[in-house]
Design a protein around this motif. Structure first.
Motif, PDB file in Angstrom:
ATOM      1  N   ILE A 139     -12.628 -13.891  98.012  1.00  0.00           N
ATOM      2  CA  ILE A 139     -12.905 -14.669  99.240  1.00  0.00           C
ATOM      3  C   ILE A 139     -12.237 -16.044  99.149  1.00  0.00           C
ATOM      4  CG2 ILE A 139     -14.721 -15.631 100.723  1.00  0.00           C
ATOM      5  CD1 ILE A 139     -16.595 -13.420  99.696  1.00  0.00           C
ATOM      6  N   PRO A 174     -18.603 -23.385 101.820  1.00  0.00           N
ATOM      7  CA  PRO A 174     -18.511 -22.000 101.331  1.00  0.00           C
ATOM      8  C   PRO A 174     -17.958 -21.888  99.918  1.00  0.00           C
ATOM      9  CG  PRO A 174     -17.080 -22.321 103.235  1.00  0.00           C
ATOM     10  CD  PRO A 174     -17.866 -23.575 103.068  1.00  0.00           C
ATOM     11  N   PHE A 177     -20.627 -22.676  97.409  1.00  0.00           N
ATOM     12  CA  PHE A 177     -21.549 -21.539  97.383  1.00  0.00           C
ATOM     13  C   PHE A 177     -20.960 -20.393  96.553  1.00  0.00           C
ATOM     14  CE2 PHE A 177     -22.844 -17.444  99.133  1.00  0.00           C
ATOM     15  CZ  PHE A 177     -24.215 -17.514  98.979  1.00  0.00           C
ATOM     16  N   LEU A 178     -19.665 -20.106  96.798  1.00  0.00           N
ATOM     17  CA  LEU A 178     -19.028 -18.978  96.105  1.00  0.00           C
ATOM     18  C   LEU A 178     -18.875 -19.225  94.608  1.00  0.00           C
ATOM     19  CD1 LEU A 178     -16.287 -18.135  98.724  1.00  0.00           C
ATOM     20  CD2 LEU A 178     -18.141 -16.639  98.021  1.00  0.00           C
ATOM     21  N   PHE A 182     -23.526 -18.122  94.546  1.00  0.00           N
ATOM     22  CA  PHE A 182     -23.465 -16.666  94.752  1.00  0.00           C
ATOM     23  C   PHE A 182     -23.543 -15.848  93.449  1.00  0.00           C
ATOM     24  CE2 PHE A 182     -20.801 -12.809  95.449  1.00  0.00           C
ATOM     25  CZ  PHE A 182     -21.658 -12.150  96.309  1.00  0.00           C
ATOM     26  N   LEU A 185     -27.231 -15.772  92.047  1.00  0.00           N
ATOM     27  CA  LEU A 185     -28.376 -15.253  92.798  1.00  0.00           C
ATOM     28  C   LEU A 185     -28.995 -14.104  91.990  1.00  0.00           C
ATOM     29  CD1 LEU A 185     -26.942 -15.122  96.463  1.00  0.00           C
ATOM     30  CD2 LEU A 185     -28.678 -16.685  95.602  1.00  0.00           C
ATOM     31  N   PRO A 186     -30.335 -14.034  91.891  1.00  0.00           N
ATOM     32  CA  PRO A 186     -30.959 -13.037  90.980  1.00  0.00           C
ATOM     33  C   PRO A 186     -30.485 -11.602  91.223  1.00  0.00           C
ATOM     34  CG  PRO A 186     -32.603 -14.551  91.869  1.00  0.00           C
ATOM     35  CD  PRO A 186     -31.324 -14.888  92.548  1.00  0.00           C
ATOM     36  N   TYR A 187     -30.456 -11.177  92.518  1.00  0.00           N
ATOM     37  CA  TYR A 187     -30.074  -9.787  92.812  1.00  0.00           C
ATOM     38  C   TYR A 187     -28.612  -9.541  92.446  1.00  0.00           C
ATOM     39  CZ  TYR A 187     -29.587  -5.430  95.430  1.00  0.00           C
ATOM     40  OH  TYR A 187     -29.358  -4.132  95.790  1.00  0.00           O
TER      41      TYR A 187
ATOM     42  N   PRO B 151     -12.949 -15.807 106.502  1.00  0.00           N
ATOM     43  CA  PRO B 151     -13.202 -16.096 105.082  1.00  0.00           C
ATOM     44  C   PRO B 151     -14.330 -17.100 104.861  1.00  0.00           C
ATOM     45  CG  PRO B 151     -10.860 -16.238 105.556  1.00  0.00           C
ATOM     46  CD  PRO B 151     -11.540 -16.081 106.864  1.00  0.00           C
ATOM     47  N   LEU B 152     -14.485 -18.055 105.786  1.00  0.00           N
ATOM     48  CA  LEU B 152     -15.552 -19.056 105.630  1.00  0.00           C
ATOM     49  C   LEU B 152     -16.925 -18.467 105.924  1.00  0.00           C
ATOM     50  CD1 LEU B 152     -13.968 -22.181 107.374  1.00  0.00           C
ATOM     51  CD2 LEU B 152     -13.995 -21.625 104.969  1.00  0.00           C
ATOM     52  N   LEU B 154     -17.839 -15.227 105.232  1.00  0.00           N
ATOM     53  CA  LEU B 154     -18.244 -14.154 104.312  1.00  0.00           C
ATOM     54  C   LEU B 154     -19.412 -14.545 103.399  1.00  0.00           C
ATOM     55  CD1 LEU B 154     -14.797 -12.528 103.454  1.00  0.00           C
ATOM     56  CD2 LEU B 154     -16.613 -11.565 104.832  1.00  0.00           C
ATOM     57  N   PRO B 155     -19.433 -15.792 102.844  1.00  0.00           N
ATOM     58  CA  PRO B 155     -20.629 -16.178 102.066  1.00  0.00           C
ATOM     59  C   PRO B 155     -21.899 -16.149 102.911  1.00  0.00           C
ATOM     60  CG  PRO B 155     -18.875 -17.766 101.752  1.00  0.00           C
ATOM     61  CD  PRO B 155     -18.415 -16.846 102.811  1.00  0.00           C
ATOM     62  N   SER B 158     -23.092 -12.649 103.239  1.00  0.00           N
ATOM     63  CA  SER B 158     -23.778 -12.146 102.028  1.00  0.00           C
ATOM     64  C   SER B 158     -25.232 -12.617 101.990  1.00  0.00           C
ATOM     65  CB  SER B 158     -23.017 -12.567 100.772  1.00  0.00           C
ATOM     66  OG  SER B 158     -23.366 -13.868 100.392  1.00  0.00           O
ATOM     67  N   ARG B 165     -31.904  -7.293 104.438  1.00  0.00           N
ATOM     68  CA  ARG B 165     -32.195  -6.123 103.596  1.00  0.00           C
ATOM     69  C   ARG B 165     -33.658  -6.146 103.135  1.00  0.00           C
ATOM     70  NH1 ARG B 165     -28.323  -6.506  99.076  1.00  0.00           N
ATOM     71  NH2 ARG B 165     -29.690  -8.182  98.425  1.00  0.00           N
ATOM     72  N   GLY B 178     -34.835  -5.838  96.349  1.00  0.00           N
ATOM     73  CA  GLY B 178     -35.172  -7.160  95.836  1.00  0.00           C
ATOM     74  C   GLY B 178     -36.557  -7.578  96.318  1.00  0.00           C
ATOM     75  N   GLU B 182     -36.764 -13.371  96.912  1.00  0.00           N
ATOM     76  CA  GLU B 182     -35.296 -13.373  97.051  1.00  0.00           C
ATOM     77  C   GLU B 182     -34.892 -13.426  98.519  1.00  0.00           C
ATOM     78  OE1 GLU B 182     -33.565 -10.151  94.806  1.00  0.00           O
ATOM     79  OE2 GLU B 182     -34.827 -10.650  93.108  1.00  0.00           O
ATOM     80  N   TYR B 193     -27.207 -23.552 105.457  1.00  0.00           N
ATOM     81  CA  TYR B 193     -25.815 -23.369 105.904  1.00  0.00           C
ATOM     82  C   TYR B 193     -25.680 -23.814 107.362  1.00  0.00           C
ATOM     83  CZ  TYR B 193     -21.230 -21.112 105.478  1.00  0.00           C
ATOM     84  OH  TYR B 193     -19.896 -20.873 105.380  1.00  0.00           O
TER      85      TYR B 193
END
Lengths: 269, 211
Positions: A139, A174, A177-178, A182, A185-187, B151-152, B154-155, B158, B165, B178, B182, B193
């Motif tokens: 990314i 971002p 974060f990446l 990221f 993160l636990p999972y 691209p900005l 995508l985080p 996630s 989920r 999870g 979480e 964000y």
């Protein structure tokens, strides 16, 4: 004159020393004892050259954003910072620094991906394992690519500096974060195969750690050298464009003269 | 509001995406992870295709210069991003209802689902609006704005997938999604964000404006 000659000699000596140390580090990287923390310790030597790449890719992305911030801040530079080519304004200088940083960062990001993919195949048995670190760097690679796509889309230098600088600033959140959140993160961490904080946790020690640090320092020095070269090249490019513009204003023809080629003419019957 | 094409395009894109995904996964049992992933992918592409138009249309109609003469940058950015936030939340809600209806998926933790959806939509709107503004004067602006936004985002996706989920499959047997902690952590990440994007957006936009 003697002083200038002495400085030149010192520079040449330092360059020779750098090349020598690079050679020593390359040879040493094949002979240091294995680090047992890896799945296949004997096949993990690419780590020595892989490790500096993500570190520098992260640093250069953030430094590029900082330079972009300075474009908008419009802070006056000192004459020392401007260097001998004093007819460039501060915005141009910060833009040059920003783009030089982003270009080098992009290069290190590609090297990170290439060496990481090789490491993945050897250690984990697949070229691409959807490891969180691999994914997050992909990314980051896309963010770098988007920056250059935006930069190439503007032809006016002022707009190019401003809009690409704004994008570079916007990438900070971002990216942080990446890089830092990221993968932890636990999972996500439970899915990862990638070693984390290996040096801090003492998994890499002794000669292996010394080799890692030496190569990191050498690659850092090389990066600073390449960065300065890129700034010089950028300034030369700007000077060249200015000189051509001035010559055109004076009425001097700067277009290349036409080439005359002989043409065979068939004789009339 | 001079053209409703953005809202209509976003909604149409969402409905078509939901239908296509549901059709492609006919008779298949979809886990909460797959459902949340598909939902966020649909939201991502729907927003990046329709939201940047709010700035692009100003340049295409030739009203961008007039706007620069008569208004302040902060006011313009806030006006446009708030409209985009509203549009994205409406689109996201319709898309979620349709998608969960088609896939017959129940929501285990409704408040977590609602918070993550709204915060995610606000983040998407803030980020895509700014990317639209940054690409608005480029040659190939329509494609470029989406290309630099994805691209900005995508985080953000996630984080959204992690939160949704958990909200969908927390008490479902045979699904490891999870813990609730979480999910809450991911939802807080989404709120953060959104906050940072909407707080820094006007500053960056006004800096570009001055340049």
């Amino acid at each position: 004159m003697d002083l200038l000659g002495g400085v030149e000699k010192l520079k040449t000596g330092l360059r020779a020393l750098f090349v020598l140390l690079m050679g020593v580090a390359t040879v040493w990287s094949f002979f240091v004892p294995d680090a047992e923390a890896f799945q296949k310790p004997g096949m993990a030597r690419i780590f020595l050259w892989h490790f500096p790449c993500p570190m520098l890719a992260v640093f250069l992305l953030l430094y590029g954003a900082w330079c972009s911030f300075r474009i908008f801040q419009r802070v006056k530079l000192s004459p020392f910072e401007l260097g001998p080519e004093t007819d460039h304004d501060e915005k141009t200088m910060w833009d040059l620094r920003s783009v030089a940083s982003m270009e080098l960062g992009y290069l290190f990001c590609i090297l990170t991906m290439a060496s990481g993919i090789l490491f993945s195949e050897i250690q984990w048995g697949a070229w691409w394992s959807w490891d969180p670190r691999q994914t997050s760097f992909l990314i980051v690679l896309l963010i770098y690519a988007a920056y250059f796509a935006l930069r190439f889309a503007y032809t006016d230098p002022g707009k190019r500096a401003a809009y690409s600088g704004a994008y570079s600033l916007f990438t900070i959140l971002p990216s942080l974060f990446l890089f830092f959140v990221f993968p932890r993160l636990p999972y996500i961490k439970s899915l990862s195969l990638h070693p984390t904080d290996s040096i801090l946790q003492g998994q890499i020690k002794g000669q292996y750690a010394e080799a890692v640090i030496l190569i990191l320092v050498l690659v850092l020095i090389l990066t600073i050298y390449l960065f300065k070269m890129r700034i010089r090249a950028g300034l030369l490019e700007i000077n060249l464009e200015k000189n051509i513009g001035q010559l055109e204003n004076l009425g001097v023809n700067t277009t290349p003269t036409g080439v005359v080629r002989p043409v065979s003419v068939s004789k009339p019957d | 509001m001079r053209s409703q094409s953005g809202l209509v395009t976003g909604l149409l894109f969402s409905v078509v995406t939901v239908y296509a995904i549901s059709f492609a996964s006919l008779n298949a049992t979809m886990t909460s992870t797959v459902v949340s992933g598909m939902l966020w992918v649909a939201l991502l592409f729907s927003s990046s295709a329709s939201l940047p138009r709010i700035f692009l249309s100003e340049e295409e109609l030739g009203t961008g210069d007039l706007l620069r003469l008569t208004a302040r940058p902060h006011a313009i950015f806030w006006g446009k991003s708030l409209f985009n936030c509203f549009q994205c939340v409406v689109t996201g809600t319709i898309l979620s209802v349709l998608y969960l209806g088609f896939t017959s998926k129940a929501i285990a933790v409704p408040w977590l689902f609602a918070v993550s959806l709204v915060a995610g939509c606000l983040s998407l709107a803030g980020a895509v609006t700014l990317c639209g503004a940054i690409a608005s004067q480029a040659a190939n602006r329509a494609v470029l704005s989406a290309a630099i936004a994805v691209p900005l985002l995508l985080p953000l996706v996630s984080l959204g997938v992690s939160a949704v989920r958990v909200s969908l499959g927390l008490h479902v047997r045979h699904e490891d999604v999870g813990s609730l902690t979480e999910g809450i952590g991911a939802a807080i990440g989404l709120v953060g964000y959104a906050g940072v994007t909407l707080a820094t957006g006007p500053w960056i936009y006004s800096a570009v404006w001055r340049s």
